[in-house]
Scaffold this active site. Structure first.
Site, PDB file in Angstrom:
ATOM      1  N   HIS A  62      21.416  -6.630  27.263  1.00 21.48           N
ATOM      2  CA  HIS A  62      22.752  -6.260  27.699  1.00 21.48           C
ATOM      3  C   HIS A  62      22.771  -6.116  29.190  1.00 21.48           C
ATOM      4  CE1 HIS A  62      22.587  -4.312  23.651  1.00 21.48           C
ATOM      5  NE2 HIS A  62      23.866  -4.465  23.419  1.00 21.48           N
ATOM      6  N   ASP A  65      21.294  -2.931  30.263  1.00 25.35           N
ATOM      7  CA  ASP A  65      19.927  -2.563  30.083  1.00 25.35           C
ATOM      8  C   ASP A  65      18.965  -3.052  31.171  1.00 25.35           C
ATOM      9  OD1 ASP A  65      20.487  -2.377  27.280  1.00 25.35           O
ATOM     10  OD2 ASP A  65      19.867  -4.399  26.596  1.00 25.35           O
ATOM     11  N   MET A  96      19.363 -15.350  25.431  1.00 23.02           N
ATOM     12  CA  MET A  96      20.548 -14.441  25.009  1.00 23.02           C
ATOM     13  C   MET A  96      21.007 -13.470  26.110  1.00 23.02           C
ATOM     14  SD  MET A  96      21.899 -11.747  23.333  1.00 23.02           S
ATOM     15  CE  MET A  96      21.450 -11.214  21.488  1.00 23.02           C
ATOM     16  N   GLU A 189      29.592 -11.246  16.699  1.00 21.78           N
ATOM     17  CA  GLU A 189      28.381 -10.364  15.724  1.00 21.78           C
ATOM     18  C   GLU A 189      29.246  -9.282  14.865  1.00 21.78           C
ATOM     19  OE1 GLU A 189      24.865  -8.799  17.613  1.00 21.78           O
ATOM     20  OE2 GLU A 189      24.573  -7.260  15.798  1.00 21.78           O
ATOM     21  N   LYS A 191      30.083  -6.273  12.159  1.00 19.81           N
ATOM     22  CA  LYS A 191      29.378  -5.145  11.726  1.00 19.81           C
ATOM     23  C   LYS A 191      30.797  -4.188  10.921  1.00 19.81           C
ATOM     24  CE  LYS A 191      26.693  -1.093  12.714  1.00 19.81           C
ATOM     25  NZ  LYS A 191      25.618  -0.319  13.834  1.00 19.81           N
ATOM     26  N   GLU A 225      23.948 -10.116  11.485  1.00 20.78           N
ATOM     27  CA  GLU A 225      22.709  -9.411  11.503  1.00 20.78           C
ATOM     28  C   GLU A 225      22.451  -8.895  10.016  1.00 20.78           C
ATOM     29  OE1 GLU A 225      22.225  -6.151  14.494  1.00 20.78           O
ATOM     30  OE2 GLU A 225      21.484  -4.740  12.781  1.00 20.78           O
ATOM     31  N   HIS A 228      23.736  -5.658   9.127  1.00 21.57           N
ATOM     32  CA  HIS A 228      25.333  -5.487   9.187  1.00 21.57           C
ATOM     33  C   HIS A 228      25.784  -5.829   7.775  1.00 21.57           C
ATOM     34  CE1 HIS A 228      25.207  -5.107  13.921  1.00 21.57           C
ATOM     35  NE2 HIS A 228      24.368  -4.198  13.253  1.00 21.57           N
ATOM     36  N   ASP A 253      20.457 -12.209  14.054  1.00 21.97           N
ATOM     37  CA  ASP A 253      19.890 -10.687  14.495  1.00 21.97           C
ATOM     38  C   ASP A 253      19.033 -10.523  13.186  1.00 21.97           C
ATOM     39  OD1 ASP A 253      20.616 -10.531  16.957  1.00 21.97           O
ATOM     40  OD2 ASP A 253      22.043  -8.794  16.430  1.00 21.97           O
ATOM     41  N   ASP A 263      23.084   1.931   9.862  1.00 21.41           N
ATOM     42  CA  ASP A 263      22.497   0.892  10.558  1.00 21.41           C
ATOM     43  C   ASP A 263      21.086   1.035  10.732  1.00 21.41           C
ATOM     44  OD1 ASP A 263      22.335  -1.587  11.444  1.00 21.41           O
ATOM     45  OD2 ASP A 263      23.214  -0.994  13.377  1.00 21.41           O
ATOM     46  N   ASP A 265      18.259  -0.962  10.969  1.00 22.91           N
ATOM     47  CA  ASP A 265      17.587  -2.028  12.016  1.00 22.91           C
ATOM     48  C   ASP A 265      16.150  -1.954  11.830  1.00 22.91           C
ATOM     49  OD1 ASP A 265      20.196  -2.546  13.134  1.00 22.91           O
ATOM     50  OD2 ASP A 265      19.907  -1.184  14.946  1.00 22.91           O
ATOM     51  N   ASP A 299      16.516  -7.992  16.144  1.00 21.66           N
ATOM     52  CA  ASP A 299      17.361  -6.832  16.661  1.00 21.66           C
ATOM     53  C   ASP A 299      17.048  -5.453  15.783  1.00 21.66           C
ATOM     54  OD1 ASP A 299      19.021  -5.054  17.755  1.00 21.66           O
ATOM     55  OD2 ASP A 299      21.015  -6.185  17.047  1.00 21.66           O
TER      56      ASP A 299
HETATM   57  C1  GLT Z   1      23.341  -2.656  19.520  1.00 22.62           C
HETATM   58  C2  GLT Z   1      23.737  -3.193  18.065  1.00 22.62           C
HETATM   59  C3  GLT Z   1      23.257  -4.620  17.931  1.00 22.62           C
HETATM   60  C4  GLT Z   1      23.653  -5.459  18.894  1.00 22.62           C
HETATM   61  C5  GLT Z   1      23.435  -5.321  20.051  1.00 22.62           C
HETATM   62  C6  GLT Z   1      24.208  -6.499  20.906  1.00 22.62           C
HETATM   63  S1  GLT Z   1      23.853  -3.714  20.754  1.00 22.62           S
HETATM   64  O1  GLT Z   1      22.188  -2.487  19.551  1.00 22.62           O
HETATM   65  O2  GLT Z   1      23.404  -2.234  17.091  1.00 22.62           O
HETATM   66  O3  GLT Z   1      23.411  -4.912  16.429  1.00 22.62           O
HETATM   67  O4  GLT Z   1      23.470  -6.903  18.202  1.00 22.62           O
HETATM   68  O5  GLT Z   1      25.465  -6.008  21.612  1.00 22.62           O
HETATM   69 MN    MN Z   2      22.077  -3.215  13.693  1.00 21.73          MN
HETATM   70 MN    MN Z   3      22.553  -6.993  16.244  1.00 21.55          MN
END
Ligand code: GLT
Ligand code: MN
Ligand code: MN
Length: 399
Positions: A62, A65, A96, A189, A191, A225, A228, A253, A263, A265, A299
């Site tokens: 980002h 970041d 990216m 993306e 969510k 993702e 998501h 992702d 979420d 991750d 991600d």
């Molecule tokens: C954040 C989010 C991710 C996105 C990122 C890109 S930001 O961490 O949870 O899923 O991909 O903006």
């Molecule tokens: Mn996520």
């Molecule tokens: Mn993501």
């Protein structure tokens, strides 16, 4: 101590794998809504160096970041120059980039979909600067994750207005890219929720339709993702397949997630191994479809229980599991018994062919002798097929 990796390890990552991580992923210090950070914040240069040692090919970011919010032009220049040097030293690329349109309080009620045109203007300008930064670092894909583009008190705006504001923003930014002569594509993306109660355009399917309404739809695709789509209770594999079929899978992702949770991750492949296997099989085209050619971006972040060593263990685990699954998918799709089972139900031909309507075809279709009861009695053999898949995944086939 990092886990052992020998020179001739067939699961060792290579640049051809195009494995990438966000600065925010391995840089995640373990903060959550209930607790403070458990790991120190790493400098971008250190992340780049460590990711390269782990075998990653790319690092994504980002705007903030790398360049803290509110930095002066001189600070930005210094930071970016130092970062470019660390990329060169490590032999890493930035495939990216994206914009942080969610952390600052100005975005608390949305960025592109805010009711306030001043907030929308600020979001657009921040994105233009983020695109400039991404292009300067060599990024070919620009991701849009609208984490704050949603609502809790839904009477605050007509959701149709939100969608149309979103369209205005993406149209504006596509035109900006063209006007600047940049070689970069957008990936949207989705969510379903979190951090907002509901987020607009909540799934990859919603995004795909939205893209078809854009002025420059050819330069916009999706960045699905795992977590998501799984949060929404949907098959990630089906969503990704639809994006691929529409030639809109511009980025992905990868992580892991259990249905019905926040979420998570998680490390790629650490939950729902079957979906992970089917996903890798789809992306790699081992069953004969076209292979996805873009970056394999993780991600995800390490468990909050981990120290810094655990973070690098996590990163290596994501890549290693991916490569193990590639091997397992190849073994599954080259198994003669699997091929026979799949072919049995797939290669039947019929006359007239069922594509392309003509009145003559419709008449021949009416005249066809089709025994629905006999067709309905036929077993599909999918128990055997699925068991074979499990056995390949578990590594017991070929014996
Ligand atoms: C954040 C989010 C991710 C996105 C990122 C890109 S930001 O961490 O949870 O899923 O991909 O903006
Ligand atoms: Mn996520
Ligand atoms: Mn993501």
């Amino acid at each position: 101590m990092l886990s052992p990796m020998t020179e001739n390890d067939r699961y060792a990552p290579t640049p051809e794998d195009q494995f990438s991580f966000g600065l925010w992923t391995v840089g995640n210090p373990g903060r959550d809504p209930f607790g403070e950070a458990v790991r120190p914040q790493l400098e971008p240069a250190e992340i780049v160096c460590k990711l390269a040692q782990c075998g990653a090919w790319g690092v994504n970011l980002h705007d903030n970041d790398l360049v803290p919010f509110g930095s002066s032009a001189a600070e930005r220049g210094r930071i970016v120059a130092a970062f470019k040097k660390s990329l060169r030293d490590a032999g890493m690329v930035v495939p990216m980039a994206t914009t942080n349109l969610f952390s600052h309080p100005v975005f608390k009620d949305g960025a592109y979909t805010s009711n306030d045109p001043k907030v929308r203007a600020f979001a657009l300008r921040k994105t233009m600067e983020g695109i400039d930064l991404g292009v300067e670092l060599g990024a070919r894909t620009y991701v849009f994750w609208g984490g704050r583009e949603g609502s809790e008190a839904d009477a605050c705006r007509d959701p149709r207005t939100a969608i149309s504001h979103m369209r205005d923003a993406i149209d504006f930014l596509c035109a900006y890219v063209k006007d600047q002569g940049y070689d970069i594509r957008f990936a949207l993306e989705a969510k379903p929720n979190e951090p907002r109660g509901d987020i607009y355009l909540p799934t990859t399917g919603h995004m795909l339709h939205f893209i078809s309404t854009l002025q420059h739809e050819e330069m916009v695709g999706v960045n699905p993702e795992v977590a998501h789509e799984t949060m929404a209770g949907l098959s990630f594999v089906h969503g990704v397949a639809q994006a691929m079929e529409a030639r809109k899978l511009f980025h992905i992702d990868l992580n892991a997630q259990r249905i019905g949770r926040y979420d998570q991750d998680l490390r790629f492949g650490s939950e729902d191994l079957k979906q992970a296997f089917l996903l890798v099989r789809l992306l790699e085209g081992t069953s004969g479809g076209q292979r996805y050619g873009g970056p394999r971006h993780f991600d995800a972040h390490a468990y909050r229980t981990e120290d810094q060593a655990g973070v690098w263990e996590f990163a290596r685990g994501c890549m290693r599991t991916y490569k193990i699954l590639v091997e397992r998918a190849l073994s599954f799709d080259s198994d003669p018994e699997v091929r026979d089972l799949v072919a049995e139900h797939n290669d039947a031909e019929i006359d007239p062919a069922l594509t392309g309507y003509s009145r003559e075809k419709a008449d021949r279709l009416r005249a066809l002798d089709l025994d629905a009861d006999a067709l309905g009695r036929r077993g599909c053999g999918y128990e055997r097929l699925d068991q074979l898949m499990i056995e390949h995944m578990l590594g017991v086939r070929p014996a």
